[in-house]
Design a protein around this motif. Structure first.
Motif: not given
Length: 91
Positions: A9-16
């Protein structure tokens, strides 16, 4: 060992994506975000505990944002660990 996927949420990466073996976090990978930096973070904390990752990365920000991919990783591993603990207590 259990595999987890966390939608950021709220960052460029979509998934971890990562594996959780007890308290140890392994095989971390990010989808999206700053590829080189996130590969480096993943390598640096691979095999570390949830508590260690949280102590080092929780609260880190990125630019004007109140979170970062590192902060999201700390939140992800804590959420997965808590979920794992709840499942064990139910059994």
């Amino acid at each position: 060992m259990a595999h987890y996927q966390y939608r950021t949420k709220g960052v460029c990466a979509m998934l971890i994506d990562f594996d959780l073996d007890g308290e140890q976090v392994k095989n971390i990978s990010f989808t999206g975000g700053c590829n080189g930096n996130l590969k480096a973070i993943s390598k640096l904390v691979d095999g570390m505990t949830v508590d260690y990752i949280e102590s080092k990365l929780k609260g880190n920000t990125c630019g004007y944002k109140d979170t970062s991919c590192a902060d999201q990783l700390a939140k992800a591993v804590r959420a997965a660990y808590n979920k794992q603990q709840e499942k064990e207590q139910e059994q």
